[in-house]
Design a protein around this motif. Structure first.
Motif, PDB file in Angstrom:
ATOM      1  N   LEU A  98       0.841  -1.192   0.000  1.00  0.00           N
ATOM      2  CA  LEU A  98       0.000   0.000   0.000  1.00  0.00           C
ATOM      3  C   LEU A  98       0.875   1.240   0.000  1.00  0.00           C
ATOM      4  O   LEU A  98       2.090   1.176   0.206  1.00  0.00           O
ATOM      5  N   ASN A  99       0.246   2.383  -0.209  1.00  0.00           N
ATOM      6  CA  ASN A  99       0.975   3.654  -0.272  1.00  0.00           C
ATOM      7  C   ASN A  99       0.884   4.378   1.067  1.00  0.00           C
ATOM      8  O   ASN A  99       1.778   4.262   1.902  1.00  0.00           O
ATOM      9  N   GLU A 100      -0.212   5.083   1.301  1.00  0.00           N
ATOM     10  CA  GLU A 100      -0.428   5.803   2.564  1.00  0.00           C
ATOM     11  C   GLU A 100      -1.862   5.527   3.014  1.00  0.00           C
ATOM     12  O   GLU A 100      -2.742   6.386   2.916  1.00  0.00           O
ATOM     13  N   PRO A 101      -2.122   4.303   3.506  1.00  0.00           N
ATOM     14  CA  PRO A 101      -3.497   3.871   3.764  1.00  0.00           C
ATOM     15  C   PRO A 101      -4.091   4.460   5.031  1.00  0.00           C
ATOM     16  O   PRO A 101      -3.380   4.765   6.005  1.00  0.00           O
ATOM     17  N   LEU A 102      -5.412   4.586   5.010  1.00  0.00           N
ATOM     18  CA  LEU A 102      -6.200   5.017   6.158  1.00  0.00           C
ATOM     19  C   LEU A 102      -7.102   3.867   6.610  1.00  0.00           C
ATOM     20  O   LEU A 102      -7.108   2.789   6.015  1.00  0.00           O
ATOM     21  N   VAL A 103      -7.881   4.120   7.660  1.00  0.00           N
ATOM     22  CA  VAL A 103      -8.828   3.137   8.189  1.00  0.00           C
ATOM     23  C   VAL A 103     -10.194   3.798   8.324  1.00  0.00           C
ATOM     24  O   VAL A 103     -10.320   4.851   8.965  1.00  0.00           O
ATOM     25  N   GLU A 104     -11.215   3.179   7.738  1.00  0.00           N
ATOM     26  CA  GLU A 104     -12.582   3.675   7.858  1.00  0.00           C
ATOM     27  C   GLU A 104     -13.502   2.564   8.342  1.00  0.00           C
ATOM     28  O   GLU A 104     -13.315   1.392   7.997  1.00  0.00           O
ATOM     29  N   VAL A 105     -14.493   2.957   9.119  1.00  0.00           N
ATOM     30  CA  VAL A 105     -15.502   2.044   9.673  1.00  0.00           C
ATOM     31  C   VAL A 105     -16.782   2.223   8.865  1.00  0.00           C
ATOM     32  O   VAL A 105     -17.308   3.337   8.766  1.00  0.00           O
ATOM     33  N   GLU A 106     -17.297   1.153   8.282  1.00  0.00           N
ATOM     34  CA  GLU A 106     -18.392   1.286   7.320  1.00  0.00           C
ATOM     35  C   GLU A 106     -19.391   0.133   7.431  1.00  0.00           C
ATOM     36  O   GLU A 106     -19.111  -0.893   8.053  1.00  0.00           O
ATOM     37  N   GLY A 132     -20.702  -5.549   8.417  1.00  0.00           N
ATOM     38  CA  GLY A 132     -19.746  -4.580   8.921  1.00  0.00           C
ATOM     39  C   GLY A 132     -18.488  -4.638   8.065  1.00  0.00           C
ATOM     40  O   GLY A 132     -18.154  -5.693   7.513  1.00  0.00           O
ATOM     41  N   ALA A 133     -17.806  -3.507   7.931  1.00  0.00           N
ATOM     42  CA  ALA A 133     -16.623  -3.474   7.075  1.00  0.00           C
ATOM     43  C   ALA A 133     -15.571  -2.531   7.648  1.00  0.00           C
ATOM     44  O   ALA A 133     -15.898  -1.538   8.310  1.00  0.00           O
ATOM     45  N   LEU A 134     -14.340  -2.866   7.377  1.00  0.00           N
ATOM     46  CA  LEU A 134     -13.212  -1.964   7.624  1.00  0.00           C
ATOM     47  C   LEU A 134     -12.623  -1.654   6.259  1.00  0.00           C
ATOM     48  O   LEU A 134     -12.107  -2.540   5.589  1.00  0.00           O
ATOM     49  N   GLU A 135     -12.772  -0.409   5.861  1.00  0.00           N
ATOM     50  CA  GLU A 135     -12.217  -0.001   4.568  1.00  0.00           C
ATOM     51  C   GLU A 135     -10.833   0.603   4.767  1.00  0.00           C
ATOM     52  O   GLU A 135     -10.576   1.285   5.770  1.00  0.00           O
ATOM     53  N   VAL A 136      -9.963   0.339   3.806  1.00  0.00           N
ATOM     54  CA  VAL A 136      -8.610   0.895   3.813  1.00  0.00           C
ATOM     55  C   VAL A 136      -8.464   1.784   2.577  1.00  0.00           C
ATOM     56  O   VAL A 136      -8.025   1.327   1.519  1.00  0.00           O
ATOM     57  N   PRO A 137      -8.863   3.051   2.657  1.00  0.00           N
ATOM     58  CA  PRO A 137      -8.642   3.958   1.526  1.00  0.00           C
ATOM     59  C   PRO A 137      -7.144   4.151   1.293  1.00  0.00           C
ATOM     60  O   PRO A 137      -6.347   4.147   2.238  1.00  0.00           O
ATOM     61  N   ASP A 138      -6.791   4.327   0.033  1.00  0.00           N
ATOM     62  CA  ASP A 138      -5.392   4.552  -0.313  1.00  0.00           C
ATOM     63  C   ASP A 138      -5.348   5.231  -1.678  1.00  0.00           C
ATOM     64  O   ASP A 138      -6.169   4.941  -2.540  1.00  0.00           O
ATOM     65  N   ALA A 139      -4.416   6.132  -1.855  1.00  0.00           N
ATOM     66  CA  ALA A 139      -4.351   6.910  -3.092  1.00  0.00           C
ATOM     67  C   ALA A 139      -3.097   6.585  -3.873  1.00  0.00           C
ATOM     68  O   ALA A 139      -2.131   6.023  -3.346  1.00  0.00           O
ATOM     69  N   ARG A 140      -3.105   6.966  -5.133  1.00  0.00           N
ATOM     70  CA  ARG A 140      -1.944   6.828  -6.002  1.00  0.00           C
ATOM     71  C   ARG A 140      -1.122   8.111  -6.014  1.00  0.00           C
ATOM     72  O   ARG A 140      -0.430   8.437  -6.969  1.00  0.00           O
TER      73      ARG A 140
END
Length: 263
Positions: A98-106, A132-140
């Motif tokens: 991954l690059n610079e991932p975050l954590v989101e609750v969804e 329930g989900a844990l999303e890991v947003p990440d950008a290019r």
């Protein structure tokens, strides 16, 4: 259909290469290349074509006023994603991928049949599963959060990374009615320490509204939300950065726990 110019086509190719090689772009190199929503979604479509895989699902972003303000937006936006980016909990995640991932609750919804813009919220409740989900947003892009421009977020498939799904259940068995979908409470924990908590009401007042927005938007673009596709509908909390350790989200409504081990 929006036609991309040469620079916008070059941008789509660069985004795909950054995705394939995990080598992030510098945003200043691409500032001003995309300046409207339609072109941003057209770039996103081109990136998806380059991936050469069908659309397995979506993520909806900017589902609270706070996150819309951060990206100077007045409505949600969506990103398309391929199947390999949807994982089942418990999941092991390699930070080097991954690059610079975050954590989101969804909450994530999966269509049991094709969804349509004329479906009511109650119709949608009966047509989907929920998890329930844990999303890991990440950008290019380097140093992307929270300053990445909205059109670059959209072009970059709404900074899609990974979505880790908990146990899927028929939504109309989990929720007695539409209003109940706005009452889910979740707590985010890292290595046994509580970091944040939130409710599903943070997602456009009710995450089924996020699903409805997406279905309507896709149909307006000549696309559709098809049976089997899944959407991560919007975050309950402002996202922290994903770092090494054990991440857990505890959901009520018998949605259980979602666990991610990041290494």
């Amino acid at each position: 259909m929006t036609q991309l110019n040469a620079k916008q086509t070059e941008f789509a190719n660069a985004l795909y290469q950054a995705y394939a090689k995990n080598e992030p772009l510098t945003e200043s190199d691409w500032t001003g290349v995309v300046t409207d929503d339609d072109t941003a979604y057209a770039v996103q479509d081109q990136v998806m074509q380059l991936k050469g895989q069908p659309v397995a699902g979506y993520k909806v972003s900017l589902t609270s006023k706070q996150t819309q303000d951060m990206f100077d937006a007045d409505s949600p936006l969506y990103g398309q994603q391929v199947a390999e980016r949807f994982l089942t909990a418990p999941a092991d995640v390699n930070l080097a991928d991954l690059n610079e991932p975050l954590v989101e609750v969804e909450l994530a919804f999966r269509a049991k049949e094709d969804l349509h813009s004329n479906d009511s919220l109650d119709d949608l409740l009966h047509k989907v599963t929920v998890a329930g989900a844990l999303e890991v947003p990440d950008a290019r892009f380097k140093d992307w959060f929270p300053s990445l421009g909205k059109y670059n977020v959209m072009s970059d498939c709404a900074v899609g990374g990974l979505v880790v799904l908990g146990t899927e259940k028929d939504a109309d068995l989990v929720f007695s009615d539409v209003a109940a979908a706005a009452t889910v409470n979740a707590t985010l924990v890292k290595d046994g320490k509580e970091l944040a908590s939130g409710t599903s009401a943070e997602v456009l007042g009710n995450p089924l509204e996020s699903l409805k927005w997406l279905v309507t938007k896709l149909e307006a673009q000549g696309k559709g939300f098809k049976a089997g596709q899944v959407v991560s509908s919007g975050t309950f909390v402002l996202p922290p950065h994903l770092t090494a350790g054990k991440w857990e989200v505890h959901f009520d409504h018998e949605l259980g726990d979602v666990v991610v081990n990041a290494k």
